[in-house]
Design an enzyme around this catalytic site. Structure first.
Site, PDB file in Angstrom:
ATOM      1  N   HIS A 124      58.038  53.726  40.678  1.00 58.84           N
ATOM      2  CA  HIS A 124      59.199  54.271  41.311  1.00 58.84           C
ATOM      3  C   HIS A 124      60.215  55.015  40.523  1.00 58.84           C
ATOM      4  CE1 HIS A 124      61.515  50.255  40.593  1.00 58.84           C
ATOM      5  NE2 HIS A 124      62.532  51.049  40.596  1.00 58.84           N
ATOM      6  N   SER A 177      64.916  48.159  36.572  1.00 56.48           N
ATOM      7  CA  SER A 177      63.617  48.638  36.978  1.00 56.48           C
ATOM      8  C   SER A 177      62.874  49.228  35.624  1.00 56.48           C
ATOM      9  CB  SER A 177      63.881  49.632  37.983  1.00 56.48           C
ATOM     10  OG  SER A 177      64.348  49.051  39.217  1.00 56.48           O
ATOM     11  N   ASP A 214      53.742  48.236  40.871  1.00 58.14           N
ATOM     12  CA  ASP A 214      54.870  49.337  40.564  1.00 58.14           C
ATOM     13  C   ASP A 214      54.970  49.564  38.939  1.00 58.14           C
ATOM     14  OD1 ASP A 214      57.134  50.812  40.719  1.00 58.14           O
ATOM     15  OD2 ASP A 214      58.228  49.442  41.679  1.00 58.14           O
TER      16      ASP A 214
END
Length: 731
Positions: free
Chosen positions: A82, A657, A218
């Site tokens: 992402h 992230s 991810d």
């Protein structure tokens, strides 16, 4: 005697392994015996050497709102899928939908460059507190205080950035107790190497977002390039892979429950230094409004995106960000309530106030801490005053998260207004050093434009603005659309704005970014006229916010110094997008009565969720290998399966992230990508019972590259051999 000293040192150290986002400087202040007891096997000085201004922590890099990690000496960086979404979207089309199918560069020449994709490698951290505070004139009011501090920060950054390929910032810690100059090398050429298909990188979609158990791959791999002489340079076919001094070898043996890990990265914002009433405002106003506004925008984008393939790609990136913010806000509300966080903060403040009262019993103590009590009272009074302008300011701020055309019109309008000023007097976001980024953003936005969705989003904004009270009006909306919402009239005016504008034409938009305010006005472009008026209102709002921030910079340090003194132990400051490390253990948790979650998930668990429909649609080529149980060298001996995700009790937030999760030897064991639902309100306070972050297991990464993609060239570059895992470590 030695045992007694060790016990004393552990008592002096932080009580919980997971709590605390520690700065590189603080790592060297933590007790080495405590760190060894947690599981750190390398010297703390290997993590950060202040003399050189570098160390293993420099292997964690800032990739623009996310974190990445060097995993080879040849510039390979692993981050989240992402986080690389914009780069993948940039090269996607209905005919070649890389978001859906994924991408693997078979050779370096096939790697895909990204517009504006940059990597910042930390180089040094310098305390500049004395210089910043000395810049405030005696007797300055709050607005002048803010301007003086901002001016000094800009001067320090300008001096720092005289060296080529350098990106600097002055970060504020503890509300103004400390200021640190952060110096980084900026690499300008970043290219996509590998992205898994959407059915892996987004497996579970929004349904699984912030949830456990999780089975999401991810991750993505990019590569940083430099000029042949090793200097930073924009994209060129002549560029060569960046030679990374520090990188994280892959720990092919992975992790098991109870293992020590570290998460390194650039956490964005946390709010643990806020007063209880400031937290209560976020609970009662900010998060409910985010759910309301973002929720409507999500519905619009999903409905319009489903109508054609090109539209679905166009809205994907914005939609993903809004979904994340929407669900995060819900988690914050649930966590604040469940954890009684506001109530606990009130109690904590009362304890600090009682401690101050006790200390103030002496004349010297009274003089030391009187300002802290007064500061808290003034901050509370100011917080109550801002409630009157909340709705208007929230909506003005949100407009740039919604329709792209008004957002871009505002950008070029503000850029023109700021360019008329000397560079040092401009707002930081519009200084000369930001122009290349603004241009890149204006180019990338072309991929995010879907006209039907645009018009509906702008109409929704207008409807909300026209519903504001008499004291909260947005003058620009009243001028261009009237004061009352009449759907037919507003729709006609929105159509006219889009029909008569060139803001959505890339070449013209880039010209606009170089023009003066007068030149923009002379275009007689209706969307630009709307943007110019909106920009003026945003500027006025920013001036009001500056005054409030100047007041906070005057008051909050006094209170925070009292809080820190009362703690009597190291306290990690709130996250502010600077490099941090958190120490943790791999472990599960019990989210509610009768439920116990283990810390690992597997391929079998992923396949058990597979419905063949979005968001649980495992790509066919992945499913075939998983069903055949072709695990290769990547199965966990105890699980007898390939681990997909794992939990640890690391103290993370947004910005983490893509953070590397590494073991005590400095090897990469996973990639952080989320927190569990019960831990979202961790931004306001660490709760060891539910504080869990979610990581992609490195063995799942390697299984995808080896068994599914047959990426032998990439695996060789990573130092991995089939059936013969390497065990490199940093000594």
């Amino acid at each position: 005697m030695k045992k007694t000293l060790l016990l004393l040192s552990l008592v002096a150290a932080p009580a919980l392994a997971g709590e605390g986002k520690w700065t590189p400087q603080q790592v060297l202040e933590l007790d080495p015996a405590w760190l060894r007891a947690q599981g750190l096997q390398v010297s703390p000085k290997k993590l950060w050497d202040p003399q050189r201004g570098t160390g293993l922590l420099a292997g964690a890099v800032n990739v623009g709102g996310c974190t990445g990690a060097f995993i080879s000496s040849t510039g390979l960086i692993i981050t989240n899928h992402h986080c690389a979404y914009g780069l993948i979207q940039e090269h996607s089309s209905p005919e070649r939908d890389l978001l859906t199918t994924g991408f693997l560069a078979s050779e370096r020449k096939d790697e895909l460059p990204g517009k504006g994709a940059r990597v910042q490698v930390p180089r040094s951290f310098t305390d500049v507190t004395a210089q910043v505070l000395a810049a405030v004139p005696e007797g300055a009011d709050d607005a002048a205080r803010y301007k003086a501090i901002e001016r000094k920060q800009k001067e320090l950054v300008a001096e720092c950035e005289k060296r080529p390929a350098t990106r600097c910032q002055v970060a504020t810690f503890d509300g103004g107790v400390n200021y640190t100059l952060v110096d980084s090398v900026e690499l300008l050429d970043t290219r996509l190497v590998y992205a898994p298909p959407r059915g892996v990188g987004e497996y579970g979609g929004e349904e699984d977002n912030w949830m456990w158990p999780r089975h999401t791959g991810d991750f993505a791999i990019v590569r940083a390039y430099t000029a042949p002489d090793g200097s930073s340079a924009p994209y060129s076919e002549k560029n060569i892979p960046h030679k990374a001094e520090f990188f994280f070898p892959l720990a092919t043996e992975g992790v098991k429950p109870g293992d020590f890990v570290m998460v390194l990265g650039y956490p964005g914002r946390t709010y643990r230094a806020l007063l209880a009433e400031e937290m209560a405002e976020r609970q009662s106003r900010v998060y409910p409004r985010m759910r309301d506004v973002y929720g409507e925008a999500i519905r619009i984008l999903e409905e319009e995106g489903e109508k054609d393939a090109a539209g679905k790609i166009a809205v994907a990136s914005v939609l993903k960000g809004l979904h994340n913010g929407y669900k995060n806000a819900g988690g914050q509300l649930a966590g604040l309530k469940r954890g009684h966080i506001v109530e606990k903060q009130r109690q904590s403040e009362a304890e600090v106030a009682a401690w101050i009262a006790k200390k103030s019993a002496s004349a010297q103590g009274a003089a030391t801490w009187a300002s802290a009590v007064k500061a808290r009272e003034e901050l509370l009074a100011a917080q109550q005053a801002t409630a009157k302008v909340f709705e208007r300011e929230f909506l003005l701020g949100a407009v740039q998260r919604l329709a792209r055309a008004p957002a871009m019109a505002v950008t070029v309008s503000r850029l023109a207004a700021e360019r008329a000023k000397p560079d040092m007097e401009r707002r930081p976001d519009y200084m000369e050093r930001e122009h290349a980024r603004i241009k890149d953003r204006l180019e990338r936005e072309q991929k995010n434009v879907h006209l039907p969705a645009e018009k509906r989003l702008l109409t929704a904004f207008v409807r909300r603005a026209q519903a504001l009270g008499a004291d909260e009006r947005i003058a620009t909306v009243d001028k261009h659309f009237g004061k009352a919402f009449v759907e037919k009239d507003v729709a006609a005016k929105v159509d006219a704005l889009y029909a008569g504008t060139q803001v959505l034409t890339l070449a013209e938009r880039l010209k606009m970014a170089t023009e003066t305010t007068a030149q923009l006005q002379a275009r007689k472009d209706p969307m630009l006229a709307f943007g110019l008026d909106l920009a003026r209102e945003l500027e006025a709002m920013d001036e009001a916010v500056d005054r409030r921030q100047g007041m906070a910079l005057r008051l909050r340090p006094s209170w925070r110094k009292a809080v820190l003194a009362h703690a009597g132990k190291p306290v990690a400051p709130d996250a502010n997008s600077t490099l941090r490390v958190t120490f943790a253990k791999v472990q599960g948790y019990a989210p509610r009565d009768g439920a116990v979650y283990t810390p690992q998930t597997t391929l079998s668990g992923m396949m058990a969720k597979n419905t063949g429909e979005d968001p649980f649609d495992v790509p066919e080529r992945v499913a075939k290998v998983a069903e055949a149980k072709r695990h290769g060298a990547w199965a966990d001996r105890k699980l007898k399966d390939v681990p997909v995700n794992f939990l640890s009790d690391a103290d993370t937030t947004g910005g983490n992230s893509g953070s590397p999760t590494v073991n005590g030897k400095g090897q990469l064991v996973g990639v952080n990508f989320d927190r569990v639902w019960e831990n979202v309100a961790n931004d306001f306070g660490y709760n060891p019972e539910v504080a869990r972050n979610v990581n992609v297991d490195v063995r799942y990464v390697l299984w995808m590259l080896d068994q599914v993609e047959n990426a032998d060239v990439l695996l060789k570059e990573l130092g991995v051999r089939k059936n013969s895992p390497v065990a490199a470590e940093i000594r």
